[in-house]
Design a protein around this motif. Sequence first.
Motif, PDB file in Angstrom:
ATOM      1  N   LYS A   1       0.802  -1.227   0.000  1.00 32.84           N
ATOM      2  CA  LYS A   1       0.000   0.000   0.000  1.00 32.84           C
ATOM      3  C   LYS A   1       0.839   1.284   0.000  1.00 32.84           C
ATOM      4  O   LYS A   1       0.293   2.385   0.048  1.00 32.84           O
ATOM      5  CB  LYS A   1      -0.993   0.032   1.163  1.00 32.84           C
ATOM      6  N   VAL A   2       2.165   1.157  -0.059  1.00 37.60           N
ATOM      7  CA  VAL A   2       3.025   2.334  -0.182  1.00 37.60           C
ATOM      8  C   VAL A   2       3.100   2.721  -1.652  1.00 37.60           C
ATOM      9  O   VAL A   2       3.353   1.873  -2.516  1.00 37.60           O
ATOM     10  CB  VAL A   2       4.433   2.060   0.378  1.00 37.60           C
TER      11      VAL A   2
ATOM     12  N   SER B   1       6.754   6.559   3.811  1.00 37.36           N
ATOM     13  CA  SER B   1       6.361   5.162   3.650  1.00 37.36           C
ATOM     14  C   SER B   1       5.963   4.533   4.979  1.00 37.36           C
ATOM     15  O   SER B   1       5.184   3.578   5.020  1.00 37.36           O
ATOM     16  CB  SER B   1       7.510   4.358   3.037  1.00 37.36           C
ATOM     17  N   GLY B   2       6.529   5.042   6.074  1.00 42.49           N
ATOM     18  CA  GLY B   2       6.293   4.432   7.383  1.00 42.49           C
ATOM     19  C   GLY B   2       7.198   3.258   7.663  1.00 42.49           C
ATOM     20  O   GLY B   2       7.076   2.616   8.713  1.00 42.49           O
TER      21      GLY B   2
ATOM     22  N   PRO C   1       1.068   4.441   5.722  1.00 40.11           N
ATOM     23  CA  PRO C   1       1.742   5.222   4.681  1.00 40.11           C
ATOM     24  C   PRO C   1       1.159   6.631   4.617  1.00 40.11           C
ATOM     25  O   PRO C   1      -0.057   6.814   4.681  1.00 40.11           O
ATOM     26  CB  PRO C   1       1.439   4.440   3.407  1.00 40.11           C
ATOM     27  N   GLY C   2       2.036   7.626   4.517  1.00 42.54           N
ATOM     28  CA  GLY C   2       1.606   9.004   4.433  1.00 42.54           C
ATOM     29  C   GLY C   2       1.381   9.675   5.761  1.00 42.54           C
ATOM     30  O   GLY C   2       1.096  10.878   5.811  1.00 42.54           O
ATOM     31  N   GLU C   3       1.537   8.936   6.855  1.00 47.21           N
ATOM     32  CA  GLU C   3       1.200   9.483   8.166  1.00 47.21           C
ATOM     33  C   GLU C   3       2.245  10.445   8.696  1.00 47.21           C
ATOM     34  O   GLU C   3       1.911  11.459   9.325  1.00 47.21           O
ATOM     35  CB  GLU C   3       0.991   8.339   9.161  1.00 47.21           C
ATOM     36  N   SER C   4       3.517  10.148   8.479  1.00 47.48           N
ATOM     37  CA  SER C   4       4.559  11.027   9.015  1.00 47.48           C
ATOM     38  C   SER C   4       5.820  10.922   8.173  1.00 47.48           C
ATOM     39  O   SER C   4       6.082   9.917   7.519  1.00 47.48           O
ATOM     40  CB  SER C   4       4.879  10.683  10.475  1.00 47.48           C
TER      41      SER C   4
ATOM     42  N   MET D   1      16.192   4.144   2.120  1.00 45.05           N
ATOM     43  CA  MET D   1      15.527   3.055   1.415  1.00 45.05           C
ATOM     44  C   MET D   1      14.314   3.510   0.616  1.00 45.05           C
ATOM     45  O   MET D   1      13.984   2.914  -0.411  1.00 45.05           O
ATOM     46  CB  MET D   1      15.146   1.935   2.386  1.00 45.05           C
ATOM     47  N   ASP D   2      13.617   4.546   1.045  1.00 51.52           N
ATOM     48  CA  ASP D   2      12.482   5.012   0.246  1.00 51.52           C
ATOM     49  C   ASP D   2      12.958   5.459  -1.134  1.00 51.52           C
ATOM     50  O   ASP D   2      12.318   5.180  -2.149  1.00 51.52           O
ATOM     51  CB  ASP D   2      11.757   6.157   0.961  1.00 51.52           C
TER      52      ASP D   2
END
Length: 346
Positions: free
Chosen positions: A116-117, A127-128, A177-180, A186-187
Amino acid sequence: MTEAYFQEGFHLTPRFGAAREMLSRVPGSAESAVIDKARQVFARTSLKAIALLDGDHVLWSAYKEPSHPATRFSGYSLGKTVTAMTVGHAICDGKLKPTTEVPELVPELRGTGYDKVTVAHLLTMSSGIRDGSYHAAGTPQVQEKIRQIHAGQGQWRDLLPLVNQRRVGFFGKALEPGESFEYKEMDAFVLGLMVEAAAGQPLSTYMEERVLPAIGIEGPVALRQDKSRTTYAPTVARMTLPDWTRFAAWVKKQEGQPGCIGDFVRAATRTQIANKSNVGFSLHHGYGHFVWTDNPRHRDSYWAWGFGGQRIAWNRSNARMLVVFSSLENNAEEVFDLYREWAALP
């Protein structure tokens, strides 16, 4: 035919034709005053190369020996910004969408924290995924794998099974994902793998054939990759100072252009997520697409920066830019002060 030299982990592109022409002109009196200050800053700090730009004009540049105009400087994480612009080209070429999810193109990450990323999450470092990668305090297993890769005994993809778990928040709940925002290597690496799969060719080849010529780079450019030709997107490029200035000038020009790339650059250089982390917060309170934003010393500016004091600075009020390379991360305040004066000129 391009030359490759894998013993240092880089692929060397050819020299490109029709490089972006960077001009020169005589500085005005106000510009000369700031340039005089820049000379002083350059002389007393660890800066090893510097350029002050106004659009396509290089008003002043300097080097410290043994550096010279043909030296290819590692931008370290300036490479992330180059990768971001490569993603922009892939989106505008119809190869990617901001909503494309990681497992669609990197199937070995299916069933991991990267489910879901999306491309958009990766571009904003949201990405979380738990940071355990290159510069972070990773596990001994991760650090040993990185050592092996540097020694030519492994591949960058070998890191994927080791750094793919979702970070757990304060109350034990996995971050969505998208939270912080959390700055990590790695992203950017995974995003490079997505471009590679979408383009059907090594990321270095896509950059060489599609992106660097479009930017107007002269080359040769050294692109970081392993023996499998997997490109390490976070710190991808070593270029000469003239080519880094070409990159800076291209970004600034695209910011004002209509169309897909212009739209992407405008989004990339504006705050997409707040930076509340312990990385870079004192310098930048926001993050775009691999671009640092919301600098409390110069709210109008946006920056690319790399380990050791590498910086590119832009602002939205005019086309005045600063490009610096350093050997130590000990001159940020002086660089910020210098750019504030340069950007304030009419």
